[in-house]
Design a protein around this motif. Structure first.
Motif, PDB file in Angstrom:
ATOM      1  N   LYS A 290      25.842  41.685  44.632  1.00  0.00           N
ATOM      2  CA  LYS A 290      26.317  41.395  45.984  1.00  0.00           C
ATOM      3  C   LYS A 290      26.817  39.959  46.084  1.00  0.00           C
ATOM      4  O   LYS A 290      27.857  39.704  46.663  1.00  0.00           O
ATOM      5  CB  LYS A 290      25.192  41.622  46.997  1.00  0.00           C
TER       6      LYS A 290
ATOM      7  N   GLU B 258      26.017  51.798  39.244  1.00  0.00           N
ATOM      8  CA  GLU B 258      26.418  52.223  40.596  1.00  0.00           C
ATOM      9  C   GLU B 258      26.681  51.018  41.491  1.00  0.00           C
ATOM     10  O   GLU B 258      27.673  50.984  42.218  1.00  0.00           O
ATOM     11  CB  GLU B 258      25.321  53.092  41.207  1.00  0.00           C
TER      12      GLU B 258
ATOM     13  N   LEU C 244      29.937  49.290  40.622  1.00  0.00           N
ATOM     14  CA  LEU C 244      31.078  50.037  41.147  1.00  0.00           C
ATOM     15  C   LEU C 244      31.192  49.856  42.656  1.00  0.00           C
ATOM     16  O   LEU C 244      32.272  49.595  43.198  1.00  0.00           O
ATOM     17  CB  LEU C 244      30.914  51.519  40.798  1.00  0.00           C
ATOM     18  N   TYR C 245      30.040  49.959  43.332  1.00  0.00           N
ATOM     19  CA  TYR C 245      30.003  49.890  44.786  1.00  0.00           C
ATOM     20  C   TYR C 245      30.536  48.545  45.289  1.00  0.00           C
ATOM     21  O   TYR C 245      31.403  48.484  46.151  1.00  0.00           O
ATOM     22  CB  TYR C 245      28.566  50.115  45.257  1.00  0.00           C
ATOM     23  N   PHE C 246      30.041  47.445  44.684  1.00  0.00           N
ATOM     24  CA  PHE C 246      30.445  46.138  45.190  1.00  0.00           C
ATOM     25  C   PHE C 246      31.874  45.782  44.765  1.00  0.00           C
ATOM     26  O   PHE C 246      32.543  45.008  45.445  1.00  0.00           O
ATOM     27  CB  PHE C 246      29.434  45.062  44.785  1.00  0.00           C
TER      28      PHE C 246
ATOM     29  N   LYS D 216      34.202  48.000  44.857  1.00  0.00           N
ATOM     30  CA  LYS D 216      34.955  48.695  45.920  1.00  0.00           C
ATOM     31  C   LYS D 216      34.908  47.886  47.206  1.00  0.00           C
ATOM     32  O   LYS D 216      35.913  47.738  47.892  1.00  0.00           O
ATOM     33  CB  LYS D 216      34.341  50.082  46.182  1.00  0.00           C
ATOM     34  N   ILE D 217      33.703  47.398  47.546  1.00  0.00           N
ATOM     35  CA  ILE D 217      33.543  46.612  48.772  1.00  0.00           C
ATOM     36  C   ILE D 217      34.486  45.417  48.736  1.00  0.00           C
ATOM     37  O   ILE D 217      35.154  45.117  49.725  1.00  0.00           O
ATOM     38  CB  ILE D 217      32.079  46.099  48.891  1.00  0.00           C
TER      39      ILE D 217
ATOM     40  N   VAL E 276      38.030  46.466  49.309  1.00  0.00           N
ATOM     41  CA  VAL E 276      38.267  46.934  50.680  1.00  0.00           C
ATOM     42  C   VAL E 276      38.200  45.768  51.662  1.00  0.00           C
ATOM     43  O   VAL E 276      38.944  45.720  52.635  1.00  0.00           O
ATOM     44  CB  VAL E 276      37.226  48.025  51.043  1.00  0.00           C
ATOM     45  N   SER E 277      37.303  44.800  51.405  1.00  0.00           N
ATOM     46  CA  SER E 277      37.137  43.668  52.327  1.00  0.00           C
ATOM     47  C   SER E 277      38.428  42.878  52.478  1.00  0.00           C
ATOM     48  O   SER E 277      38.691  42.299  53.526  1.00  0.00           O
ATOM     49  CB  SER E 277      36.041  42.736  51.823  1.00  0.00           C
TER      50      SER E 277
ATOM     51  N   ASN F 209      41.296  44.089  52.516  1.00  0.00           N
ATOM     52  CA  ASN F 209      42.300  44.926  53.162  1.00  0.00           C
ATOM     53  C   ASN F 209      42.289  44.705  54.673  1.00  0.00           C
ATOM     54  O   ASN F 209      41.618  45.399  55.412  1.00  0.00           O
ATOM     55  CB  ASN F 209      42.003  46.394  52.810  1.00  0.00           C
TER      56      ASN F 209
END
Lengths: 170, 431
Positions: free
Chosen positions: B15, B42, B45-47, B49-50, B53-54, B56
């Motif tokens: 994070k 996981e 991958l998740y962070f 993506k975050i 997206v952040s 965007n």
């Protein structure tokens, strides 16, 4: 102080003096940040627009409290989050509002990951956005959403992340 | 450390992108534990993506127009100030207008005022000079005032600049002072990885230690000691260590019993002696050489061979990659054998047992990775054993030119060091 901060500071000063253009310019600068927050929290395009309007109204009334530096953007974000929570979590909240990707008309603005977030139920969605996007602490989130202990928030974060990843991987 | 604790650390790593949490212990756990390994993947991958997206930032184009109308609808009809980027006085140049006037005066501009105004001026002043001149003299007075103003503003700007420079100087000095004092006085901390430890007889609950503290790790335990200047020591089981002082550039750890390992969190080095040099004094509690691995210790270095002898002080140069593996009577520093059998045989030699059985086992169990150790055993062996060790060493690495004329029987300790140095500098020589 950077040029950008000076500019924001100048706009805030002018907006305090009553300049509509300055106020509009401030919102124009911050809209690209505020709108994604509103749409991810509300999961409804119409409600998000309403939230942005509420944010504008609150900011107009309280512009004298705004600081003349880069924290103006943080101030607006905090207002947007507060307006969303008031709308969804206060005792007199509007519970009939539809939520989810079906209530977004401009889907091309959103990524698959965003859509997976919008598919979450209201509470986990708020938690994920507040914790992972806006970096609120678990204690703050449990207080803001009246969820009891931060441990509840931790559990919901784990479940929500798994759900999002599951959706994205499919 | 449990999987749930690892999980919370993993979150911090991904994070906040803070890899300082990724200690070798945690990395090893992730590698071994399938649950944590999966969670790590996981979260990564998740962070990712975050993060994507952040960035965007978006809004529908029609919304801007709506908001403009909304703002105008909800504000009073007061006089508006049009704001454009060009109007903004970013550099704070308040003197701009005055500077323009000054410029026109300097060039003797006469296009200020009309001819009628000039005549009027003549009438008002009652001067015998021509109107234009009278007008000029009036301007000249104004110019003096403006010049004074400019000079005044210049002085203000000058003092402002001086003030800013002074503030910058104070800030830098404050930062350096706090940084250095942090290094100098930072607390020594102890963190338990597994098992238990005591500090001067107190319970293991303590995690802060001070100068002259004695830390003892118990059986089957592993303890991490964070020392100022960001150095870190790992104490394995049954180790006793004394903190000698906490000076900034002089970190002294006295090993009383057992073994310790100095480590670094930097990419370049396993040993974390960030403050330039570290002093390590190695001896057992009663000051005598212990045959059971409690006496001198060897240090394995990247750049060269460093031996640590009893009661001697060695300063490790900054950036050295060192690992204290085991104590030794024969001071064979390279204990990192390719297999446990080989290590056990080296242990025998270090305890003073060097016979044909041990040497034969050592030779048969060795691989080319053990060339350094084999070479260092040569000086301690008898004639027959020397020949075997020498022959095996030649199988693994060529003899350097400097000692080409030496044979198994004439090879002394200094020659061995030359050979090792040669191999360290040019590993390609190992077959």
């Amino acid at each position: 102080m950077t040029e950008n901060t000076k500019y924001i500071s100048y706009l805030v000063e002018q907006a305090r003096k009553g300049s509509k253009s300055a106020f509009y310019r401030l919102f124009e600068i911050n809209l690209a940040v505020l709108y994604p927050i509103a749409i991810r929290l509300t999961a409804n395009e119409e409600t998000a627009t309403k939230i942005i309007q509420e944010t504008i109204l609150f900011a107009l009334r309280n512009i004298s409290q705004a600081r003349r530096d880069s924290t103006f953007s943080s101030w607006l974000k905090a207002i947007t989050v507060r307006e969303c929570i008031n709308l969804h979590f206060s005792p007199a909240s509007e519970t009939h509002l539809g939520e989810g990707p079906d209530f977004i008309y401009n889907k091309d603005l959103l990524t698959e990951f965003d859509l997976a977030i919008l598919r979450l139920p209201r509470e986990p969605r708020y938690i994920i956005i507040l914790y992972d996007f806006l970096k609120y602490s678990m204690t703050e989130i449990s207080d803001m959403l009246s969820l009891g202990s931060p441990e509840n928030v931790r559990v919901m974060i784990r479940l929500a992340r798994k759900k999002i990843l599951g959706d994205v991987m499919l | 450390m449990t999987c749930s604790q690892i999980s919370s650390i993993l979150e911090k790593i991904y994070k906040y992108k803070d890899v300082s949490y990724l200690t070798p212990y945690i990395a090893a756990h992730i590698e071994k534990c399938s649950v944590c390994s999966k969670e790590s993947q996981e979260l990564s991958l998740y962070f990712d993506k975050i993060e994507s997206v952040s960035d965007n930032a978006f809004y529908p184009q029609s919304l801007l127009q709506e908001m403009n109308e909304f703002i105008h609808h909800h504000t009073d009809d007061q006089a508006d100030v049009q704001v454009t980027i060009g109007e903004v006085n970013l550099s704070g140049e308040k003197l701009k207008t005055e500077l323009k006037v000054r410029k026109s005066i300097d060039y003797g501009s006469s296009n200020i005022g009309t001819s009628a105004e000039k005549q009027d001026t003549t009438g008002i002043t009652g001067s015998s000079v021509r109107g234009n001149e009278a007008f000029r003299s009036t301007i000249a007075k104004k110019a003096t005032v403006i010049k004074d103003k400019i000079e005044h503003h210049r002085k203000i700007v000058h003092w402002e600049k001086m003030g800013i420079m002074f503030l910058i100087f104070v800030a830098v000095a404050g930062f350096l002072y706090s940084y250095l004092s942090k290094q100098e006085t930072g607390p020594w901390e102890v963190r338990l990885i597994r098992g238990g430890y005591t500090i001067e007889g107190s319970d293991q609950g303590n995690n802060r230690i001070s100068e002259h503290s004695i830390i003892t790790s118990s059986h089957n335990s592993e303890v991490e000691v964070f020392i100022p200047a960001y150095a870190r020591i790992t104490m394995s089981e049954n180790t006793t260590m004394r903190v000698e002082n906490t000076w900034r550039d002089f970190l002294k750890v006295q090993l009383l019993r057992g073994k310790i390992m100095l480590r670094s969190t930097t990419d370049l080095s396993d040993i974390k002696i960030m403050a330039g040099e570290a002093e390590i004094v190695c001896k057992n509690s009663n000051g005598s050489v212990d045959r059971n691995g409690l006496g001198e210790i060897g240090i394995e270095c990247h750049k060269g061979l460093v031996e640590v002898k009893k009661d001697k002080v060695y300063l490790l140069p900054f950036g050295y990659r060192s690992e204290i593996k085991e104590s030794s009577i024969h001071l064979i520093p390279y204990f990192r054998g390719s297999n446990n059998g080989f290590i056990a045989m080296v242990g025998e030699i270090n305890r003073g047992v060097i016979n044909s059985q041990v040497v034969n086992s050592l030779i048969s169990l060795s691989t080319k990775r053990d060339i350094y150790t084999l070479l260092q055993c040569i000086p301690f062996a008898n004639d027959e054993q020397r020949a075997d060790l020498y022959s095996k060493s030649l199988d693994y690495a060529n003899q350097p030119k400097e000692i080409a004329l030496k044979t198994a029987l004439t090879l002394d300790d200094q020659d061995v060091q030359i050979w090792i140095q040669n191999l360290t500098e040019n590993k390609a020589q190992i077959k």
